[in-house]
Enzyme design. Structure first.
Site, short mmCIF file in Angstrom:
data_model
loop_
_atom_site.label_atom_id
_atom_site.label_comp_id
_atom_site.label_asym_id
_atom_site.label_seq_id
_atom_site.Cartn_x
_atom_site.Cartn_y
_atom_site.Cartn_z
N GLY A 21 10.82 -0.57 -8.16
CA GLY A 21 9.39 -0.97 -8.25
C GLY A 21 8.65 0.28 -8.22
O GLY A 21 9.15 1.39 -7.88
N GLY A 26 4.47 6.43 -5.91
CA GLY A 26 5.75 6.59 -5.94
C GLY A 26 6.60 5.67 -6.51
O GLY A 26 6.01 4.47 -6.93
N ASP A 137 -4.53 -2.67 3.34
CA ASP A 137 -4.01 -2.93 1.95
C ASP A 137 -3.30 -4.37 2.05
O ASP A 137 -2.03 -4.32 1.48
CB ASP A 137 -3.41 -1.87 1.48
CG ASP A 137 -3.27 -2.18 -0.19
OD1 ASP A 137 -4.12 -2.94 -0.69
OD2 ASP A 137 -2.66 -1.39 -1.01
#
Length: 550
Positions: A21, A26, A137
C-alpha cells in the site's frame, strides 16, 4: 521514489517482496526479515520527504506511538530505524484488507459487524488516550480487517501528544475531511473527543454505507461538520432507529457533549444493537429448539370397557410440558465427570439451559409390539367365537368375551412401572420436536455438535453448540437455548476449572463476548483467540488453535 520501486530489492536485512500500500508519507511492503526468519510489513518514508523535518518528525513519532500503545488492536512494532538515509518501521504483517475497501466492494456492514468493528477500534483508542496520545486520523482506510473481522487501527503518522510541538505550522488541518470534528477547523486545543467524533462517523458509514455528510467540496464538508445536525441512520433504514441517539451524541458539535471516551461510544452502540435485536422479529436462521408438546391422539373405541382398571400404588412421575424452560433440577444421582462449572446467575435465568427431555425407555418398542400382538390375538379369538356361535341351535350370535386388559410400562425414565388398561386412552408422554440446525463450518478435534466429548465443556442435551473453540489455554463452547439466547461454558486446560455465564453477546463470525456480573470480567472470544479483560486491563490473551461455528 516510484511506487513499488523497492519491490524485489534488499533493504538492509529485509528482502522487499511486494508493495502492499501507499500512504501520505511512504509505502508499505511485505518483506522477509533475513535475520529473524519471519515475514513482516515494512513501512518506509518517501525519499523526497526525508529532507523535510516536519515529515521526518511525524514518521519518527508514528514508530514511537505504535510501540507505546500496548493493545491487541494496534499492530505491534518489531523495530524501527534508518537504512541508507531512509526511515522505516518494521511491524507485524496482517493478512486482510482495510475497512474502506471492504465497504466499497461489499457495501455496508450488518449492525452486528459495525458494532464489532467500533468496539475493537475504541479499545485501541482508549489505550492511546490513556497515554495522552490522540490519533487524529480515524477513518475506514486506517482500519485493517482480517477475514475473521479482527480489526487493527493503523497509521499513527499524525498522532498528537500533549507535549508535542505543533507540526502544522502553516495552519492547515491534517486528516480526512469526512471524519473531522468541528473543532478541527478552528484554532482550538485538540482533545480525545476528536477521535470519538471520527469513530462515530465510521460507525455511521458502516451502518448506512456512506459518509455522514456526502458533499463534494471542502467548504461543504466544513460547513456540514460545523452546522448541520448529525445524520440519523433511521432516515436510510428504519431498522436502525436505535442507533440514532448514539450517532447524535457521538457527533455532537461541542466536544463536552460527546461520550467521555470512545469505549463509552462502543458500549452505547452495543446497547442499541441489543435493543434492535430484541425488537426485531426472530427470522435469523439457526437452531430453534421448540417447546415439548404432546400430539393429539384419537383413542380407539373399546368393544367392551371391561372391569374398572386396577388401582396402582407407588410414586407417580408427572412430566409437565408447560414447566418453565429456564428451571432445571438435576435428578437424583446426577453426576458428571471432572470439575463442575461455576454457574453465574443461577439456573432460573432466562437463558439458562433447557430442562432435559424425557428419555425414551429402550423397552418401549418391545412392549408396544407385545401390546399389538395381544390385541390381534384378542380380535382373532373374538372372530372365532362368533363363527362358532353361528352353529348354535338357538340361532343367536354369542357375544365375545371382554378383552382382558393388557399392561404397558410408562416410558418416563425414572418412574415406577404403571399398569394401564389397553381399553382406555392414555395420553402419550410429551415428545420433543426434532429440529434441524445448520452444520458447523469447520471442526474441532474431540468435539461434536454439542461441544467437547471429553475433557472440555459441553452443551446440555437439548441445546446446540453455536461456537466451539480450543485455545492455547482453554476450551470454550457457546450454547443456544432455543429462544435466540445463549450461555457460555469455558474450562481451563491446565486444571479443568470451569465457568458458565449467561447471555454472551454475538460479535459476528462466531465470536461472542460474555461478562461475569460478579467482578465485571469480560471474555472476548473471536476466531483469533480468547482475551479476558477487567476494567480495561488485559488479564489473559490466548491464541486460537481450533475454531468452529454455525
Amino acid at each position: 521514489m516510484a511506487g513499488g520501486a523497492m519491490a524485489g530489492s534488499m533493504f538492509g536485512r529485509y528482502e522487499m517482496r511486494r508493495l502492499l500500500g501507499v500512504g501520505g508519507m511512504g509505502e508499505v511492503y511485505e518483506a522477509y526479515d533475513t535475520s529473524k526468519n519471519r515475514t513482516v510489513a515494512v513501512k518506509v518514508l518517501n525519499r523526497e520527504l526525508a529532507g523535510d523535518p516536519v515529515y521526518v518528525q511525524r514518521f519518527r513519532r508514528e514508530s514511537h506511538a505504535m510501540a507505546s500503545v500496548q493493545e491487541p488492536h494496534v499492530i505491534p512494532v518489531h523495530d524501527w530505524g534508518e537504512v541508507g538515509g531512509v526511515l522505516y518501521i518494521d511491524m507485524r504483517l496482517v493478512k486482510g484488507t482495510d475497512l474502506k475497501d471492504r465497504l466499497q466492494r461489499h457495501g455496508r456492514l450488518t449492525p452486528g459487524e459495525s458494532v464489532q468493528v467500533v468496539e475493537q477500534i475504541a479499545a485501541a483508542l482508549d489505550a492511546a488516550h490513556e497515554i495522552a496520545l490522540i490519533h487524529r486520523d480515524v477513518k475506514p482506510a486506517n482500519i485493517l480487517l482480517t477475514s475473521s473481522m479482527f480489526a487493527y487501527l493503523v497509521d499513527f503518522g499524525i498522532a498528537h501528544a500533549d507535549s508535542d510541538p505543533q507540526l502544522t505550522s502553516t495552519g492547515s488541518a491534517v486528516g480526512s475531511m469526512a471524519y473531522m470534528a468541528p473543532e478541527r477547523f478552528e484554532d482550538a486545543p485538540l482533545t480525545a473527543a476528536v477521535d470519538t467524533y471520527a469513530l462515530t462517523c465510521v460507525l455511521y458509514e458502516c451502518l448506512v454505507g456512506r459518509v455522514p455528510y456526502p458533499v463534494n467540496s471542502l467548504a461543504g464538508a466544513i460547513g456540514s461538520h460545523q452546522m448541520a445536525p448529525p445524520p440519523r441512520p433511521s432516515a436510510v433504514d428504519p431498522a436502525l432507529s436505535f442507533f440514532d441517539a448514539v450517532i447524535e451524541r457521538g457527533m455532537a458539535k461541542r466536544p463536552r457533549q460527546r461520550y467521555a471516551a470512545t469505549g463509552d461510544l462502543a458500549r452505547a452502540a452495543r446497547a442499541a444493537l441489543v435493543q434492535a435485536e430484541r425488537a426485531a422479529p426472530s427470522t435469523a436462521p439457526g437452531p430453534q429448539i421448540a417447546a415439548v408438546t404432546a400430539a393429539p391422539v384419537t383413542a380407539p373405541r373399546p368393544v367392551d370397557p371391561g372391569p374398572p382398571p386396577p388401582t396402582v400404588s407407588g410414586p407417580q412421575v408427572v412430566v409437565d410440558p408447560a414447566a418453565p424452560r429456564g428451571q432445571w433440577t438435576p435428578p437424583p444421582g446426577y453426576r458428571t465427570s471432572g470439575p463442575q462449572p461455576t454457574r453465574v446467575g443461577g439456573h432460573t435465568h432466562p437463558s439458562a439451559p433447557l430442562p432435559l427431555p424425557p428419555r425414551r425407555n429402550s423397552s418401549t418398542p418391545v412392549l408396544a409390539g407385545a401390546l399389538g400382538a395381544l390385541i390381534v390375538i384378542a380380535v382373532v379369538g373374538a372372530v372365532v367365537w362368533v363363527l362358532l356361535g353361528t352353529g348354535d341351535d338357538t340361532g343367536t350370535i354369542a357375544e365375545p368375551p371382554p378383552v382382558p386388559p393388557s399392561v404397558v410400562q410408562s416410558p418416563v425414565e425414572g418412574s415406577d412401572t404403571q399398569d394401564v388398561p389397553t381399553g382406555e386412552h392414555t395420553p402419550p408422554s410429551p415428545t420433543p420436536v426434532v429440529t434441524t440446525v445448520p452444520p458447523l463450518q469447520s471442526s474441532v478435534s474431540g468435539a461434536d455438535g454439542q461441544g467437547f466429548r471429553t475433557g472440555g465443556p459441553r452443551c446440555n442435551d437439548n441445546d446446540a453448540a453455536m461456537t466451539i473453540a480450543r485455545t492455547s489455554g482453554s476450551r470454550v463452547v457457546i450454547c443456544h437455548t432455543g429462544d435466540n439466547r445463549y450461555y457460555y461454558k469455558g474450562a481451563r486446560a491446565s486444571d479443568g476449572l470451569g465457568l458458565e455465564l449467561d447471555d454472551p453477546l454475538p460479535t459476528g463470525g462466531g465470536g461472542f463476548t460474555a461478562v461475569n456480573p460478579v467482578d465485571n470480567t469480560q471474555y472476548h472470544l473471536t476466531p483469533s483467540g480468547l482475551t479476558i479483560t477487567r476494567d480495561g486491563d488485559e488479564l489473559v490473551s490466548e491464541t486460537m488453535l481450533e475454531f468452529a461455528h454455525r
